[in-house]
Scaffold this motif. Structure first.
Motif, PDB file in Angstrom:
ATOM      1  N   ASP A 210       0.814  -1.217   0.000  1.00  0.00           N
ATOM      2  CA  ASP A 210       0.000   0.000   0.000  1.00  0.00           C
ATOM      3  C   ASP A 210       0.850   1.270   0.000  1.00  0.00           C
ATOM      4  OD1 ASP A 210      -2.215  -1.634   0.030  1.00  0.00           O
ATOM      5  OD2 ASP A 210      -2.500  -1.510   2.208  1.00  0.00           O
ATOM      6  N   VAL A 211       2.075   1.201   0.551  1.00  0.00           N
ATOM      7  CA  VAL A 211       2.933   2.396   0.608  1.00  0.00           C
ATOM      8  C   VAL A 211       4.081   2.317  -0.389  1.00  0.00           C
ATOM      9  CG1 VAL A 211       2.391   2.765   3.040  1.00  0.00           C
ATOM     10  CG2 VAL A 211       4.441   1.474   2.407  1.00  0.00           C
ATOM     11  N   LYS A 212       4.169   1.206  -1.100  1.00  0.00           N
ATOM     12  CA  LYS A 212       5.303   0.965  -2.004  1.00  0.00           C
ATOM     13  C   LYS A 212       5.431   2.055  -3.061  1.00  0.00           C
ATOM     14  CE  LYS A 212       7.332  -2.888  -4.579  1.00  0.00           C
ATOM     15  NZ  LYS A 212       7.122  -4.294  -5.022  1.00  0.00           N
ATOM     16  N   ASN A 213       4.303   2.478  -3.620  1.00  0.00           N
ATOM     17  CA  ASN A 213       4.346   3.488  -4.675  1.00  0.00           C
ATOM     18  C   ASN A 213       4.673   4.878  -4.152  1.00  0.00           C
ATOM     19  OD1 ASN A 213       3.632   1.545  -6.604  1.00  0.00           O
ATOM     20  ND2 ASN A 213       1.438   1.901  -6.321  1.00  0.00           N
ATOM     21  N   GLN A 214       4.583   5.061  -2.850  1.00  0.00           N
ATOM     22  CA  GLN A 214       4.903   6.362  -2.258  1.00  0.00           C
ATOM     23  C   GLN A 214       6.386   6.509  -1.949  1.00  0.00           C
ATOM     24  OE1 GLN A 214       2.287   7.150   1.114  1.00  0.00           O
ATOM     25  NE2 GLN A 214       0.783   5.702   0.288  1.00  0.00           N
ATOM     26  N   VAL A 215       7.123   5.407  -2.034  1.00  0.00           N
ATOM     27  CA  VAL A 215       8.546   5.404  -1.706  1.00  0.00           C
ATOM     28  C   VAL A 215       9.362   5.666  -2.964  1.00  0.00           C
ATOM     29  CG1 VAL A 215      10.468   4.021  -0.829  1.00  0.00           C
ATOM     30  CG2 VAL A 215       8.212   3.817   0.214  1.00  0.00           C
ATOM     31  N   ASN A 216      10.265   6.621  -2.878  1.00  0.00           N
ATOM     32  CA  ASN A 216      11.068   7.001  -4.033  1.00  0.00           C
ATOM     33  C   ASN A 216      12.284   6.079  -4.172  1.00  0.00           C
ATOM     34  OD1 ASN A 216      11.999   8.452  -6.252  1.00  0.00           O
ATOM     35  ND2 ASN A 216      13.136   9.907  -4.961  1.00  0.00           N
ATOM     36  N   ALA A 217      12.026   4.800  -4.275  1.00  0.00           N
ATOM     37  CA  ALA A 217      13.084   3.797  -4.445  1.00  0.00           C
ATOM     38  C   ALA A 217      12.439   2.447  -4.709  1.00  0.00           C
ATOM     39  CB  ALA A 217      13.977   3.725  -3.202  1.00  0.00           C
ATOM     40  N   GLU A 218      13.201   1.550  -5.267  1.00  0.00           N
ATOM     41  CA  GLU A 218      12.723   0.190  -5.451  1.00  0.00           C
ATOM     42  C   GLU A 218      12.918  -0.573  -4.142  1.00  0.00           C
ATOM     43  OE1 GLU A 218      14.603  -3.340  -7.894  1.00  0.00           O
ATOM     44  OE2 GLU A 218      13.585  -1.929  -9.249  1.00  0.00           O
ATOM     45  N   ILE A 219      11.916  -1.312  -3.699  1.00  0.00           N
ATOM     46  CA  ILE A 219      11.965  -1.991  -2.396  1.00  0.00           C
ATOM     47  C   ILE A 219      12.222  -3.480  -2.580  1.00  0.00           C
ATOM     48  CG2 ILE A 219      10.626  -2.659  -0.365  1.00  0.00           C
ATOM     49  CD1 ILE A 219       9.204  -0.040  -0.445  1.00  0.00           C
ATOM     50  N   ASP A 220      13.170  -3.999  -1.802  1.00  0.00           N
ATOM     51  CA  ASP A 220      13.286  -5.442  -1.684  1.00  0.00           C
ATOM     52  C   ASP A 220      13.201  -5.826  -0.207  1.00  0.00           C
ATOM     53  OD1 ASP A 220      15.795  -4.827  -0.675  1.00  0.00           O
ATOM     54  OD2 ASP A 220      16.895  -5.550  -2.413  1.00  0.00           O
ATOM     55  N   PHE A 221      12.693  -7.017   0.030  1.00  0.00           N
ATOM     56  CA  PHE A 221      12.435  -7.496   1.388  1.00  0.00           C
ATOM     57  C   PHE A 221      13.470  -8.542   1.786  1.00  0.00           C
ATOM     58  CE2 PHE A 221       8.465  -6.100  -0.426  1.00  0.00           C
ATOM     59  CZ  PHE A 221       7.806  -5.443   0.610  1.00  0.00           C
ATOM     60  N   HIS A 222      13.968  -8.435   3.013  1.00  0.00           N
ATOM     61  CA  HIS A 222      14.898  -9.429   3.560  1.00  0.00           C
ATOM     62  C   HIS A 222      14.335  -9.905   4.907  1.00  0.00           C
ATOM     63  CE1 HIS A 222      18.187  -8.813   0.636  1.00  0.00           C
ATOM     64  NE2 HIS A 222      17.700  -7.592   0.574  1.00  0.00           N
ATOM     65  N   PHE A 223      13.547 -10.973   4.851  1.00  0.00           N
ATOM     66  CA  PHE A 223      12.985 -11.559   6.061  1.00  0.00           C
ATOM     67  C   PHE A 223      14.025 -12.498   6.685  1.00  0.00           C
ATOM     68  CE2 PHE A 223       9.202 -10.522   3.575  1.00  0.00           C
ATOM     69  CZ  PHE A 223       8.380  -9.947   4.536  1.00  0.00           C
ATOM     70  N   ILE A 224      14.182 -12.411   7.993  1.00  0.00           N
ATOM     71  CA  ILE A 224      15.111 -13.277   8.717  1.00  0.00           C
ATOM     72  C   ILE A 224      14.306 -14.150   9.667  1.00  0.00           C
ATOM     73  CG2 ILE A 224      17.199 -13.395  10.095  1.00  0.00           C
ATOM     74  CD1 ILE A 224      17.529 -11.927   7.419  1.00  0.00           C
ATOM     75  N   ASP A 225      14.190 -15.425   9.305  1.00  0.00           N
ATOM     76  CA  ASP A 225      13.431 -16.370  10.122  1.00  0.00           C
ATOM     77  C   ASP A 225      14.331 -16.897  11.247  1.00  0.00           C
ATOM     78  OD1 ASP A 225      11.728 -18.313  11.139  1.00  0.00           O
ATOM     79  OD2 ASP A 225      12.354 -19.797   9.646  1.00  0.00           O
ATOM     80  N   ASP A 226      14.033 -16.467  12.452  1.00  0.00           N
ATOM     81  CA  ASP A 226      14.874 -16.788  13.611  1.00  0.00           C
ATOM     82  C   ASP A 226      14.464 -18.117  14.241  1.00  0.00           C
ATOM     83  OD1 ASP A 226      16.740 -16.588  15.632  1.00  0.00           O
ATOM     84  OD2 ASP A 226      15.570 -15.169  16.822  1.00  0.00           O
ATOM     85  N   GLY A 227      14.586 -19.194  13.472  1.00  0.00           N
ATOM     86  CA  GLY A 227      14.295 -20.524  13.999  1.00  0.00           C
ATOM     87  C   GLY A 227      12.847 -20.726  14.387  1.00  0.00           C
ATOM     88  N   SER A 228      11.913 -20.252  13.575  1.00  0.00           N
ATOM     89  CA  SER A 228      10.487 -20.382  13.884  1.00  0.00           C
ATOM     90  C   SER A 228      10.060 -21.846  13.896  1.00  0.00           C
ATOM     91  CB  SER A 228       9.645 -19.609  12.871  1.00  0.00           C
ATOM     92  OG  SER A 228       9.932 -18.232  12.903  1.00  0.00           O
ATOM     93  N   THR A 229       9.082 -22.157  14.755  1.00  0.00           N
ATOM     94  CA  THR A 229       8.563 -23.525  14.852  1.00  0.00           C
ATOM     95  C   THR A 229       7.159 -23.643  14.274  1.00  0.00           C
ATOM     96  OG1 THR A 229       7.807 -23.045  17.114  1.00  0.00           O
ATOM     97  CG2 THR A 229       9.975 -24.069  16.875  1.00  0.00           C
TER      98      THR A 229
ATOM     99  N   HIS B 234      13.314 -11.847  -0.244  1.00  0.00           N
ATOM    100  CA  HIS B 234      14.429 -12.737   0.086  1.00  0.00           C
ATOM    101  C   HIS B 234      14.274 -13.147   1.552  1.00  0.00           C
ATOM    102  CE1 HIS B 234      16.358 -11.205  -3.595  1.00  0.00           C
ATOM    103  NE2 HIS B 234      15.913 -10.018  -3.199  1.00  0.00           N
ATOM    104  N   TYR B 235      14.827 -14.290   1.883  1.00  0.00           N
ATOM    105  CA  TYR B 235      14.755 -14.711   3.284  1.00  0.00           C
ATOM    106  C   TYR B 235      15.967 -15.541   3.665  1.00  0.00           C
ATOM    107  CZ  TYR B 235      13.167 -19.308   1.589  1.00  0.00           C
ATOM    108  OH  TYR B 235      13.083 -20.521   0.960  1.00  0.00           O
ATOM    109  N   VAL B 236      16.269 -15.504   4.955  1.00  0.00           N
ATOM    110  CA  VAL B 236      17.293 -16.359   5.550  1.00  0.00           C
ATOM    111  C   VAL B 236      16.630 -17.076   6.709  1.00  0.00           C
ATOM    112  CG1 VAL B 236      19.505 -16.460   6.772  1.00  0.00           C
ATOM    113  CG2 VAL B 236      19.178 -14.806   4.916  1.00  0.00           C
ATOM    114  N   SER B 237      16.767 -18.385   6.764  1.00  0.00           N
ATOM    115  CA  SER B 237      16.191 -19.172   7.847  1.00  0.00           C
ATOM    116  C   SER B 237      17.322 -19.747   8.696  1.00  0.00           C
ATOM    117  CB  SER B 237      15.322 -20.305   7.294  1.00  0.00           C
ATOM    118  OG  SER B 237      14.757 -21.057   8.353  1.00  0.00           O
ATOM    119  N   PHE B 238      17.296 -19.434   9.992  1.00  0.00           N
ATOM    120  CA  PHE B 238      18.338 -19.903  10.906  1.00  0.00           C
ATOM    121  C   PHE B 238      18.152 -21.382  11.242  1.00  0.00           C
ATOM    122  CE2 PHE B 238      19.130 -15.469  12.972  1.00  0.00           C
ATOM    123  CZ  PHE B 238      19.710 -15.039  11.782  1.00  0.00           C
ATOM    124  N   SER B 239      19.246 -22.008  11.634  1.00  0.00           N
ATOM    125  CA  SER B 239      19.209 -23.420  12.034  1.00  0.00           C
ATOM    126  C   SER B 239      18.518 -23.608  13.378  1.00  0.00           C
ATOM    127  CB  SER B 239      20.631 -23.980  12.102  1.00  0.00           C
ATOM    128  OG  SER B 239      21.410 -23.262  13.057  1.00  0.00           O
TER     129      SER B 239
END
Length: 313
Positions: A32-51, A69-74
């Motif tokens: 909803d706010v992506k078009n209001q941002v004066n830049a291209e947005i990329d997402f980096h989700f960090i999954d902290d060992g979710s169960t 993009h995402y990183v999932s911890f051990s």
């Protein structure tokens, strides 16, 4: 013909832990706010060992949107490790840190980025001006932490400051250069310097799900912050030792003078036991404080990685 300039990229670092109820809501709010941002947005989700199904949801988002993009911890390494991993993975010209529960207002992001893009500031952060919806006891302890932390540390923490902020690449690189294991990001953000502005906003409750921050975990986090950015507890222990030694000298002189004047032995076993317990308590307290600093040194000398990634996309 002049070449077309590539748009600047804003990387969003979003640590998540058992947030299956909030990820889709967060992603939609950002659209909803992506078009209001004066830049291209990329997402980096960090999954902290979710169960829960957090990782499955991130996989689906990645399949749908190549900017995700995402990183999932051990295993669960903690939010601080998640923040560090996100900053390490982010490749944008600017980097923002946000919580996934929408307690950080997405609508502030365009204004924050604009302030940083202007070159006047290296970072624009946010701070809560109230704590509506939060337990009064928890709010009181939080306020006391900021108050006393600023008194015993040379690093000034803004009361109510959130991790939610937009930073330049230069500032992010400076933060990444501090690869210490015992991390306290609020202190690190301040310690590295750079021109920072804070935007106030009213507190918001989580959009869904439950927080993983208990009172005890916040207390441990506060202790880590004190140990990381202040040596005042060690100084206080030193003063207590000097004080108890001085009192013992005065007491010894008093006993000798009293014995010479009255020619009688000194009675009072209950008071003697009390004094012994008092001195013993000071000693145990001192050992505890010193031990906490030694434990921090011990963990740093192991040079263990801040996190271990199991899956990266």
């Amino acid at each position: 013909m002049p070449t077309e300039k590539n748009p600047e990229v804003l990387s969003l670092v979003v640590p998540v832990h058992n947030e299956e109820d909030t990820i889709d809501l967060f992603y939609q709010a950002m659209q909803d706010v992506k078009n209001q941002v004066n830049a291209e947005i990329d997402f980096h989700f960090i999954d902290d060992g979710s169960t829960d199904s957090t990782l499955s949801i991130l996989r689906k988002l990645r399949d749908k949107d190549s900017h995700v993009h995402y990183v999932s911890f051990s295993r669960n390494f903690g939010k601080e490790a998640g923040l560090y991993a996100g900053l390490e993975q982010a490749t944008g010209d600017y980097v923002a840190v946000m919580d996934v529960d929408l307690q950080d207002p997405p609508e502030l992001l365009p204004k924050m980025l604009k302030e940083v893009q202007s070159g006047e500031y290296d970072a624009v952060g946010t701070r809560r001006v109230d704590r509506k919806g939060e337990a009064k006891v928890r709010s009181w302890f939080s306020a006391q932490f900021y108050k006393w932390m600023n008194k015993i540390s040379q690093t000034h923490l803004v009361d109510g400051a959130r991790d939610y902020r937009v930073m330049t690449r230069q500032m992010v690189n400076a933060i990444l250069s501090m690869s210490e294991n015992q991390r306290f990001s609020k202190g690190i953000f301040t310690w590295v310097g750079f021109r920072t502005k804070y935007i106030p906003f009213e507190n918001r409750e989580r959009v869904a799900g439950n927080t993983s921050w208990s009172f005890w975990s916040l207390t441990k986090y506060a202790i880590e912050g004190i140990v990381s950015f202040s040596t005042m507890p060690l100084t206080i222990v030193t003063y207590l030792g000097i004080l108890s030694f001085g009192i013992s000298i005065i007491g010894g002189v008093f006993i000798v003078i009293r014995a010479l004047i009255s020619n009688s032995s000194v009675a009072g076993w209950p008071s003697m036991v009390t004094i012994i317990l008092f001195i013993g308590g000071i000693q145990m307290l001192s050992l505890g404080v010193i031990g906490r600093y030694l434990a921090a040194i011990f963990m740093e000398t192991k040079r263990r990685p801040i996190y271990i990634a199991k899956e990266t996309k």
